[in-house]
Design a protein around this motif. Structure first.
Motif, mmCIF file in Angstrom:
data_model
loop_
_atom_site.group_PDB
_atom_site.id
_atom_site.type_symbol
_atom_site.label_atom_id
_atom_site.label_comp_id
_atom_site.label_asym_id
_atom_site.label_seq_id
_atom_site.Cartn_x
_atom_site.Cartn_y
_atom_site.Cartn_z
ATOM 1 N N UNK A 212 -27.799 -48.961 -0.274
ATOM 2 C CA UNK A 212 -26.772 -48.880 0.973
ATOM 3 C C UNK A 212 -27.271 -48.143 2.154
ATOM 4 N N UNK A 213 -28.069 -47.167 1.850
ATOM 5 C CA UNK A 213 -28.749 -46.364 2.786
ATOM 6 C C UNK A 213 -29.551 -47.303 4.131
ATOM 7 N N UNK A 214 -30.232 -48.226 3.613
ATOM 8 C CA UNK A 214 -30.945 -49.263 4.513
ATOM 9 C C UNK A 214 -29.809 -49.953 5.531
ATOM 10 N N UNK A 215 -28.616 -49.981 5.010
ATOM 11 C CA UNK A 215 -27.814 -50.965 5.673
ATOM 12 C C UNK A 215 -27.425 -50.295 6.916
ATOM 13 N N UNK A 216 -27.504 -48.778 7.063
ATOM 14 C CA UNK A 216 -27.038 -48.049 8.182
ATOM 15 C C UNK A 216 -28.220 -47.945 9.105
ATOM 16 N N UNK B 217 -18.565 -49.489 5.080
ATOM 17 C CA UNK B 217 -17.893 -50.490 5.469
ATOM 18 C C UNK B 217 -18.792 -51.529 6.464
ATOM 19 N N UNK B 218 -18.544 -52.870 6.414
ATOM 20 C CA UNK B 218 -19.343 -53.723 7.094
ATOM 21 C C UNK B 218 -19.426 -53.659 8.464
ATOM 22 N N UNK C 78 -14.170 -53.758 -6.521
ATOM 23 C CA UNK C 78 -14.220 -55.022 -5.994
ATOM 24 C C UNK C 78 -13.315 -55.294 -4.754
ATOM 25 N N UNK C 79 -12.377 -54.113 -4.421
ATOM 26 C CA UNK C 79 -11.667 -54.361 -3.054
ATOM 27 C C UNK C 79 -12.093 -53.741 -1.966
ATOM 28 N N UNK C 80 -12.370 -54.191 -0.897
ATOM 29 C CA UNK C 80 -13.136 -53.735 0.407
ATOM 30 C C UNK C 80 -12.185 -52.151 0.415
ATOM 31 N N UNK C 81 -12.964 -51.334 1.189
ATOM 32 C CA UNK C 81 -12.480 -50.177 1.893
ATOM 33 C C UNK C 81 -11.399 -50.277 2.978
ATOM 34 N N UNK C 82 -10.376 -49.497 3.031
ATOM 35 C CA UNK C 82 -9.483 -49.421 4.113
ATOM 36 C C UNK C 82 -9.150 -47.986 4.534
ATOM 37 N N UNK C 83 -9.038 -47.705 5.988
ATOM 38 C CA UNK C 83 -8.469 -46.453 6.271
ATOM 39 C C UNK C 83 -7.252 -45.844 5.697
ATOM 40 N N UNK C 84 -7.237 -44.668 5.734
ATOM 41 C CA UNK C 84 -6.050 -44.015 5.335
ATOM 42 C C UNK C 84 -4.447 -44.111 6.158
ATOM 43 N N UNK C 85 -3.743 -43.872 5.821
ATOM 44 C CA UNK C 85 -2.337 -43.498 6.708
ATOM 45 C C UNK C 85 -2.233 -42.174 7.065
ATOM 46 N N UNK C 86 -2.123 -41.994 8.193
ATOM 47 C CA UNK C 86 -2.107 -40.692 8.784
ATOM 48 C C UNK C 86 -0.581 -40.063 9.007
ATOM 49 N N UNK D 13 -25.717 -50.473 14.450
ATOM 50 C CA UNK D 13 -24.869 -49.321 13.566
ATOM 51 C C UNK D 13 -25.027 -48.025 14.383
ATOM 52 N N UNK D 14 -25.445 -47.788 15.436
ATOM 53 C CA UNK D 14 -25.735 -46.441 16.012
ATOM 54 C C UNK D 14 -26.633 -45.607 15.256
ATOM 55 N N UNK D 15 -27.670 -45.998 14.492
ATOM 56 C CA UNK D 15 -28.641 -45.282 13.703
ATOM 57 C C UNK D 15 -29.935 -45.683 14.322
ATOM 58 N N UNK D 16 -30.861 -44.520 14.063
ATOM 59 C CA UNK D 16 -32.006 -44.573 14.459
ATOM 60 C C UNK D 16 -32.950 -45.880 13.827
ATOM 61 N N UNK D 17 -33.752 -46.421 14.753
ATOM 62 C CA UNK D 17 -34.874 -47.506 14.116
ATOM 63 C C UNK D 17 -36.198 -47.160 14.233
ATOM 64 N N UNK D 18 -36.551 -45.868 14.501
ATOM 65 C CA UNK D 18 -37.875 -45.606 14.853
ATOM 66 C C UNK D 18 -37.862 -43.942 14.749
#
Length: 444
Positions: free
Chosen positions: A303-307, A245-246, A146-154, A312-317
């Motif tokens: 979720x795949x269709x969200x991309x 991530x949205x 239920x908690x959104x994802x966050x980037x890791x610590x480098x 989102x820099x993904x193809x649409x055609x």
């Protein structure tokens, strides 16, 4: 089991065997057995139902299942024997193929689906050559969904920020992790090549060297598990969700593909004079015609269709073009020997066996039916109309009606695949999202 494989087990002092079957979602199913039992066991079996579990662990409607719950006979592919480099005890893994008691291949097994398509190419004297590119995100541990994802610590002690596309220092933030990933891949003979930082925050891409489609599907299948395991050991998650991530781009599995003559090894996408061949154009024509019909195989989840959005820099055609990254089908600059088509549509959440079978099936039908592609696109293809189904439901309906694809991939496989995805979609649709509670609960 071949004697050289048994010698390999003794040489590496293997004590445990992971006997693996890839299911429809790409999950590794199977059994873990002591080495001595593995050597002495003459036959291994698993219920056929393990292949057709949904991603949530459920099954399609009973009307599509064999209610006797029969076993499959499993036969190992000796060429897939590898170490499990992260295991604490000396452990090996081996991928199995699935057969019925009478010796027929199990039609719904993803590895068999790819083999079925490759046999059609073999009958023509052609050998598909593929090279996948794998995008994925690194994340901080996220035990609560239920908690959104966050980037890791480098290594700097800070979480990554902003767009760091192709930034070397951004990759170096996670050097210890990538050293383990490369070591683990080397130990398993996974032929990975280039590592880059992609557009998204802590989004990475690792490319594979080109080669045989079945071998590369095996390697991608094992690679996903490898990256996740390596990330766990560095207090991170690695995710192959298509759109985790949205506000970040999605992740793809781009598939570069060409055809070689099985005898000479020459690239059949090029003529002797170096110009593109008729096969090359027919292959693209098949992708353009059939790819919208097989979208559930390239976009398997809601979720795949969200991309798949121009935002989102993904193809649409399914337009194609020379060195044009805005189209679904890109032809990179290359020598005639390296001429290939890059299918940019599949998300990285696909089952690699099914996605490779699907893209090769589209190209095969284009060749056999003599399909011609449209003119190459020389503009920003994101400005063109959306050419894919707009929803999971619509995409499943189109796939279930496509008889030509069913003939190539197998009717029973396609029927069961659609049933699995319909079950997953019905389960998803029952969930009420935070968006609905936020905006609708007290406002409508």
């Amino acid at each position: 089991m071949h004697q050289e494989n048994l010698d390999w087990l003794r040489e590496h002092r293997i004590t445990e065997m992971e006997c693996i079957v890839p299911d429809m979602t790409g999950v590794a199913r199977g059994k873990i057995v002591p080495k001595d039992k593995f050597i002495s066991e003459t036959e291994m079996r698993l219920p056929e139902a393990v292949l057709i579990q949904t991603v949530t662990g459920d099954w399609p409607d009973d009307s599509l299942l064999d209610l006797t719950d029969p076993d499959m006979v499993l036969r190992p592919d000796p060429s897939t024997l590898r170490r499990v480099p992260w295991a604490s005890d000396p452990t090996a893994q081996l991928i199995y193929d699935c057969f019925r008691a009478d010796g027929r291949p199990v039609e719904v097994a993803p590895r068999n689906v790819l083999k079925r398509v490759l046999s059609l190419y073999e009958a023509e004297g052609w050998a598909p050559v593929v090279a996948p590119e794998m995008e994925f995100y690194l994340m901080s541990p996220n035990p609560d969904p239920d908690i959104p994802l966050a980037p890791p610590i480098g290594r700097t002690g800070r979480a990554e920020f902003g767009r760091r596309s192709y930034a070397i220092d951004a990759v170096n933030e996670f050097d210890p992790l990538f050293e383990d990933i490369y070591d683990y891949c080397h130990a398993q003979n996974l032929e990975v090549d280039t590592l880059i930082h992609e557009v998204g925050t802590a989004q990475m891409e690792i490319n594979f060297l080109h080669g045989d489609a079945l071998s590369l599907a095996d390697q991608v299948f094992l690679f996903k598990r490898t990256v996740r395991e390596a990330a766990f050991r560095h207090n991170m998650y690695a995710t192959f969700m298509a759109k985790p991530m949205e506000n970040e781009p999605g992740s793809a599995m781009h598939i570069h593909q060409s055809l070689a003559d099985r005898e000479t090894g020459k690239n059949l996408f090029s003529r002797p004079d170096g110009e593109p061949s008729e096969l090359f154009f027919n292959f693209i024509g098949g992708l353009q015609h059939y790819l919208p019909e097989v979208m559930p195989l390239f976009a398997p989840y809601v979720n795949s269709f969200r991309r798949l959005s121009r935002y989102t820099a993904a193809p649409t055609n399914v337009e194609w073009g020379y060195d044009n990254r805005t189209v679904g089908l890109r032809v990179p600059h290359s020598s005639p020997a390296g001429r290939r088509v890059e299918n940019r549509v599949p998300g990285v959440d696909v089952n690699p066996y099914i996605a490779m079978a699907a893209t090769l099936a589209c190209g095969y039908l284009g060749i056999k039916e003599g399909l011609k592609p449209r003119d190459p696109c020389q503009i920003d293809a994101y400005t063109l109309p959306y050419q894919f189904p707009h929803s999971t439901e619509e995409s499943l309906q189109r796939l279930s009606r496509c008889e030509a694809i069913a003939e190539v991939l197998g009717k029973q496989f396609l029927k069961m695949y659609v049933a699995v995805k319909e079950k997953e979609f019905s389960e998803y649709f029952r969930v009420i999202s935070p968006w609905e509670r936020k905006f609708l609960l007290l406002h409508v």
